[in-house]
Design an enzyme around this catalytic site. Structure first.
Site, PDB file in Angstrom:
ATOM      1  N   GLU A  14      17.147  35.756  22.930  1.00 42.41           N
ATOM      2  CA  GLU A  14      17.691  35.196  21.701  1.00 42.41           C
ATOM      3  C   GLU A  14      16.693  34.108  21.306  1.00 42.41           C
ATOM      4  O   GLU A  14      16.658  33.043  21.936  1.00 42.41           O
ATOM      5  CB  GLU A  14      19.087  34.604  21.923  1.00 42.41           C
ATOM      6  CG  GLU A  14      19.693  34.069  20.646  1.00 42.41           C
ATOM      7  CD  GLU A  14      21.044  33.406  20.867  1.00 42.41           C
ATOM      8  OE1 GLU A  14      21.921  33.564  19.995  1.00 42.41           O
ATOM      9  OE2 GLU A  14      21.228  32.724  21.885  1.00 42.41           O
ATOM     10  N   ASP A  46      20.401  34.019  26.509  1.00 38.61           N
ATOM     11  CA  ASP A  46      21.006  33.160  25.512  1.00 38.61           C
ATOM     12  C   ASP A  46      20.109  31.947  25.253  1.00 38.61           C
ATOM     13  O   ASP A  46      19.614  31.310  26.196  1.00 38.61           O
ATOM     14  CB  ASP A  46      22.384  32.710  26.017  1.00 38.61           C
ATOM     15  CG  ASP A  46      23.130  31.867  25.025  1.00 38.61           C
ATOM     16  OD1 ASP A  46      23.442  32.365  23.935  1.00 38.61           O
ATOM     17  OD2 ASP A  46      23.408  30.689  25.341  1.00 38.61           O
TER      18      ASP A  46
END
Length: 695
Positions: A373, A336
């Site tokens: 990401e 993330d």
């Protein structure tokens, strides 16, 4: 006031290998255990041991001693499997320091956690012994990987074939009914939203809402206990961890990989003034990015950003990955806001960051899938395509172009004389995004997706023009405003049969594009059955039927599942659809697909046809270059205008026939493989796709 200890070490390749940082956390041995905690600015530190049943009853306090490399250490006979413990640290009171000797802090390396109340936690010593029974990781090749992003609880909570006690749990995910679903659909790798221990943010508590997605990490080593069965939770953290490992082993036995979405960019301690549960109280200056005056540099939008420009923070991340990859046998990680992890001491992103390089080079992590990401909200935070070799990236350029082509461009075309752009940009994404990823990394560097947990579901993408997030408590201000969606004539629910049919075809086009593109596809759980969140594109705070996957389906939903199923099988059967390298004009590249492009007349695409918005019909021929499989060739017709078109199949040397294997125009996949000859004319309905095997 400065700490009397050494200053923090800046992160470096050598620093991540420092032996004085080995063995942090609790190490159990025959006569108790040893706790090792890092802090460069603390002036004293204590281990506090608690009663097995009463988390407020401290039965022992043991001082820790500072050793080499600012590692504090204590040994206690009271440290044994199941022991509840905490750390207390004192230190300077200057800007940027958050020491309070009375605060009970979590060991950052704790393998288990128990909750005593709101923001009141104890670490638990865990043995972790487990019999893997010789079951190995499936090691699915990247070109054959089909990711299935799922919320562990939401996926199984409503499944009628699971016993009630297993719904929403680790054990439930590995139940035969779920494995049957994964196998039937054809996915290879289950990518789970965060299962690291997490908690709900204070502002959500005030609204009476939970953190459902889990992007608010409390501990990087402990699994999230509420996802375990009631029996395991009652037995304690050892049993919770055992249930997680049993889940992984069972899925591995079925040939399925387990990928974890990991949140190392920030923690649940939030902004200054938020909870002080661990890193903030141990060495706030070293663990969080901040200015000289102590103000946080928040590049995550979550209140704080972990400072991986220091050895201790970078090593914490690396050690956590090693633990999950080795001791829990996890197959890969989706990082993330991965750009935050690659920011240096100047707060600038570099693909050569020591932590990013170490994640690729570390022998314990050999073979794991590393998915970034590739953005955060800081300066220079959008880095799609800029991670190094060994990394794969969520391709937001792919997502946006595919949505534009099938949705917002069509919306525009209804209100104007033609869509706004031609087919060229879409074709680039279809063929592997060579304008985004380097030749060395190839098309499999791209994680292709049309939807994800964050944003509209597939069904909502074709049913809503705008977000409907009023249930989130922020007056519809949260969530993305630019969705590139199209409701096809009515916002949300409708009984209009024409609109519903067009929506169904749009979903088939989106699925077809995703699963027939070069790159690694990621399907969002529930999209195979057209799950809806009623227009909420930021449902992170809803743990309810709104976000749980429904397993009760109408016939049209079962038809959509059959399309997803057929597309995945076609992808696996045709290596031309899943190249591992980009083709080059001047030489043969094993693993690449040679690509030829034709217009609707069967002629080679001219320059103006690529950009002319009035001509959005393309015939894409991909021919595999044999490396490990037999030669293979496909023809894909893409028609991106709502008016039907006649397509003349191209005449290509050595091609005798085209076998039709899939069409997005069909409500249910057709089993009859119609055969066509080069030069035959095929009627293609508006906004549709058709796939042929070339023989």
């Amino acid at each position: 006031m400065d700490s009397p200890g050494p200053t923090r070490f800046p992160a470096s390749a050598e620093g991540l290998l420092r032996t004085d940082l080995d063995g942090l956390g609790v190490t159990l041995h025959a006569d108790g255990g040893t706790l090792r905690v890092w802090s460069s600015r603390a002036t004293s530190m204590d281990l506090v041991v608690f009663d097995d049943d009463d988390l407020d009853w401290a039965i022992d306090v043991v001082p820790l001693t500072r050793g080499p490399g600012d590692v504090w250490e204590a040994t206690s006979a009271a440290l044994r499997p199941g022991t509840r413990y905490a750390v207390q640290a004192d230190g300077p009171r200057g800007a940027g320091d958050m020491f309070n000797a009375a605060t009970l802090l979590l060991d950052p390396y704790a393998r288990g956690l128990v909750e005593g109340g709101i923001d009141d936690w104890r670490a638990v010593a865990v043995d972790g012994s487990f019999d893997w029974q010789g079951v190995a990781k499936p090691a699915v090749p990247l070109d054959r990987t089909v990711l299935y992003e799922a919320h562990l609880k939401g996926l199984t909570k409503r499944h009628p074939d699971l016993p009630g006690a297993l719904r929403g749990t680790y054990a439930g995910l590995a139940h035969p009914a779920m494995i049957d679903h994964f196998h039937s659909l054809g996915v290879t790798s289950i990518e789970l939203l965060p299962i690291h221990a997490f908690t709900t943010e204070p502002h959500l508590r005030r609204l009476g809402l939970p953190n459902y997605w889990g992007y608010n990490t409390l501990g990087f080593f402990a699994p999230h206990a509420p996802y375990a069965t009631e029996a395991a939770r009652h037995a304690g953290p050892e049993a919770v961890l055992c249930e997680v490992k049993t889940m992984v082993r069972t899925l591995h036995e079925a040939g399925l990989e387990v990928i974890l979405d990991v949140v190392y960019n920030h923690t649940s301690e939030g902004e200054i003034g938020g909870p002080r549960t661990s890193l903030r109280g141990l060495d706030n200056r070293a663990y969080y990015r901040q200015r000289d005056d102590g103000q946080y540099l928040d590049v995550t939008g979550c209140g704080n950003a972990v400072d991986t420009a220091t050895d201790a923070a970078a090593r914490l991340v690396l050690d956590s990955l090693r633990y999950w990859a080795d001791e829990v046998q996890i197959d890969g990680f989706r990082f993330d806001l991965a750009v935050t992890l690659g920011r240096d001491a100047r707060n600038e992103f570099t693909a050569d960051h020591p932590l990013l390089r170490a994640i690729v080079a570390d022998p314990v992590l050999a073979g794991v899938k590393r998915i970034a990401e590739p953005w955060d909200i800081g300066m220079g935070g959008w880095q799609t395509g800029n991670f190094g070799e060994g990394w794969h990236e969520w391709n937001d350029r792919y997502r946006d172009r595919v949505r534009n082509f099938w949705l917002s461009d069509i919306d525009y075309g209804r209100r104007a004389s033609a869509p706004p752009v031609g087919i060229g940009g879409f074709a680039t994404r279809l063929a592997g995004s060579s304008n985004t990823f380097s030749r060395e990394r190839g098309p499999i560097a791209s994680i292709n997706f049309v939807t994800a947990h964050d944003g509209f579901t597939l069904r909502d993408l074709v049913s809503y023009d705008v977000k409907h997030n009023y249930g989130n408590g922020e007056q519809n201000r949260d969530g993305a405003d630019t969705n590139r969606s199209f409701n096809h004539g009515a916002e949300g629910r409708t009984d209009d049969p024409g609109i519903l049919a067009t929506r169904r075809k749009a979903m088939r086009n989106l699925l077809g594009t995703l699963l027939l593109s070069a790159g690694v596809p990621m399907l969002t759980a529930g999209d195979e059955y057209a799950r809806t969140q009623r227009g909420n594109n930021n449902a992170y705070c809803h743990d309810s039927a709104l976000t749980w996957v429904s397993w009760q389906h109408e016939n049209w939903q079962r038809d959509l599942f059959a399309h997803a199923q057929r597309l995945i099988r076609l992808r696996q059967a045709n290596p031309a659809l899943r190249p591992t390298r980009f083709a080059q004009e001047d030489r043969t590249v094993p693993g690449a697909s040679q690509m030829e492009w034709y217009d609707e007349r069967g002629h080679t695409m001219s320059g103006e046809r690529w950009t002319d918005p009035r001509h959005r019909t393309l015939q894409y021929v991909a021919s595999s270059t044999p490396e490990f499989e037999e030669p293979n060739r496909i023809l894909l017709i893409v028609h991106g205008i709502e008016v039907p078109v006649e397509v003349t199949l191209p005449r290509i040397a050595g091609v005798s026939r085209y076998v039709s294997v899939w069409s997005s125009a069909d409500e249910h996949p057709v089993d009859d493989e119609a055969v066509f000859a080069p030069g035959d004319v095929v009627d293609v309905p508006g906004t549709s796709m058709r796939l042929f095997r070339v023989e």
